[in-house]
Write an enzyme that holds these catalytic residues in place. Structure first.
Site, PDB file in Angstrom:
ATOM      1  N   SER A  27     -21.842 -55.759 -73.381  1.00 50.82           N
ATOM      2  CA  SER A  27     -22.430 -56.550 -72.306  1.00 50.82           C
ATOM      3  C   SER A  27     -21.623 -57.831 -72.105  1.00 50.82           C
ATOM      4  CB  SER A  27     -23.900 -56.820 -72.617  1.00 50.82           C
ATOM      5  OG  SER A  27     -24.602 -57.249 -71.477  1.00 50.82           O
TER       6      SER A  27
ATOM      7  N   HIS B 208     -29.281 -49.792 -71.937  1.00 48.29           N
ATOM      8  CA  HIS B 208     -28.198 -50.772 -72.022  1.00 48.29           C
ATOM      9  C   HIS B 208     -27.738 -51.035 -73.453  1.00 48.29           C
ATOM     10  CE1 HIS B 208     -25.658 -54.077 -70.919  1.00 48.29           C
ATOM     11  NE2 HIS B 208     -26.435 -54.995 -71.465  1.00 48.29           N
TER      12      HIS B 208
END
Length: 296
Positions: A120, A277
């Site tokens: 991320s 995610h």
């Protein structure tokens, strides 16, 4: 195996030209880190360096770091990026400043032939470092980016709500984690996300009321930059070995991003795992195997 943890006290947005072009003029901060050394004693050659995501920390990678060290028989370094974990709090919160911090760390510890893995926000830091013209061309042998694309994204409403909830906790006179979770539930319904955010509570300082270890004001101020990226397609390319890992249930890498990824990283391989995610946390064994296969 040796483990050492070192702590140091402490819309579209475009950066200015001077910020975008130079690392050498950017003051860096010393990053806290955990170091995992194999039995052969190698501390510098062919290390794996791991960068966490927004609101994350090196502690999130402890189990995988130990496993990577064991399987690779190479040193593994997990870093706390600025304004996270035990690293110093410092403005500004931009990708070039974070990349400068990481490059200074690599030089300080004389690391060479580095495999750089970022999730991320940490993935954007890793990409920023790989793409930067001042990064030595031979310092990185592998780049691994977990569930993020090199794009300038729109503001995330989820992140805005998370900040609001965390500010409510800090100003609400909260003295225990249960009450903090109850407040945060009004801003985030997913209990796993709330639990992740609450790992940033400073529960060991005996402070009353509770506060967060991360500087909410600096992170909130830097949020537009975090959702941005220093370059646009066509400005820079990295031709080294690159793996992108996408969570199939995540929207952080989508079909519109793939051409952009290829413009920045022409030789990139894109792997997928059946996750959201937090790919490495949801499928740690599969994630580890994907990374090991790529690096071998």
């Amino acid at each position: 195996m040796l483990l050492r943890s070192v702590s140091n006290p402490s819309c579209l947005v475009s950066s200015s030209l001077s910020q975008r072009r130079l690392l050498s003029g950017i003051p860096s901060v010393p990053l806290a880190y955990d170091k995992y050394i194999p039995l052969n004693g190698n501390e510098t050659e062919r290390p794996l360096v791991i960068l966490h995501g927004f609101f994350g920390a090196k502690r999130n990678w402890q189990s995988l770091s130990k496993a990577f060290m064991r399987d690779l028989q190479r040193p593994v370094y997990a870093l706390d990026l600025r304004n996270h974990g035990s690293s110093p709090h410092a403005r500004p919160m931009t990708y070039l400043h974070m990349a400068a911090d990481v490059l200074d760390f690599l030089h300080k510890f004389s690391l060479s032939n580095i495999s750089l893995l970022g999730h991320s926000m940490g993935g954007k830091v890793a990409m920023s470092l790989a793409l930067h013209p001042e990064t030595p061309v031979d310092i990185l042998t592998h780049l691994i980016v977990s569930d993020i694309a090199p794009i300038r994204a729109k503001p995330s409403q989820d992140t805005i709500q998370h900040f609001e909830g965390m500010e409510q906790i800090e100003t609400g006179g909260i003295t225990n984690r249960k009450d903090a979770d109850k407040i945060l539930e009004g801003y985030e319904k997913d209990p796993s996300v709330r639990a992740f955010l609450l790992t940033n509570l400073d529960v060991n300082s005996h402070c009353s009321p509770l506060r967060f270890k991360v500087p909410i004001d600096i992170l909130k101020e830097g949020r537009p930059e975090i959702e941005s990226f220093p370059w646009v397609p066509g400005e820079r390319t990295f031709n080294g070995r690159t793996l992108f890992v996408k969570g199939t249930k995540s929207k952080f890498i989508n079909r519109h991003n793939i051409p952009v990824i290829k413009e920045f990283f022409p030789g990139a391989i894109i792997g997928e795992l059946d996750t959201g995610h937090w790919v490495h946390a949801e499928r740690p064994d599969e994630f580890r195997k994907l990374v090991l296969d790529f690096m071998s």
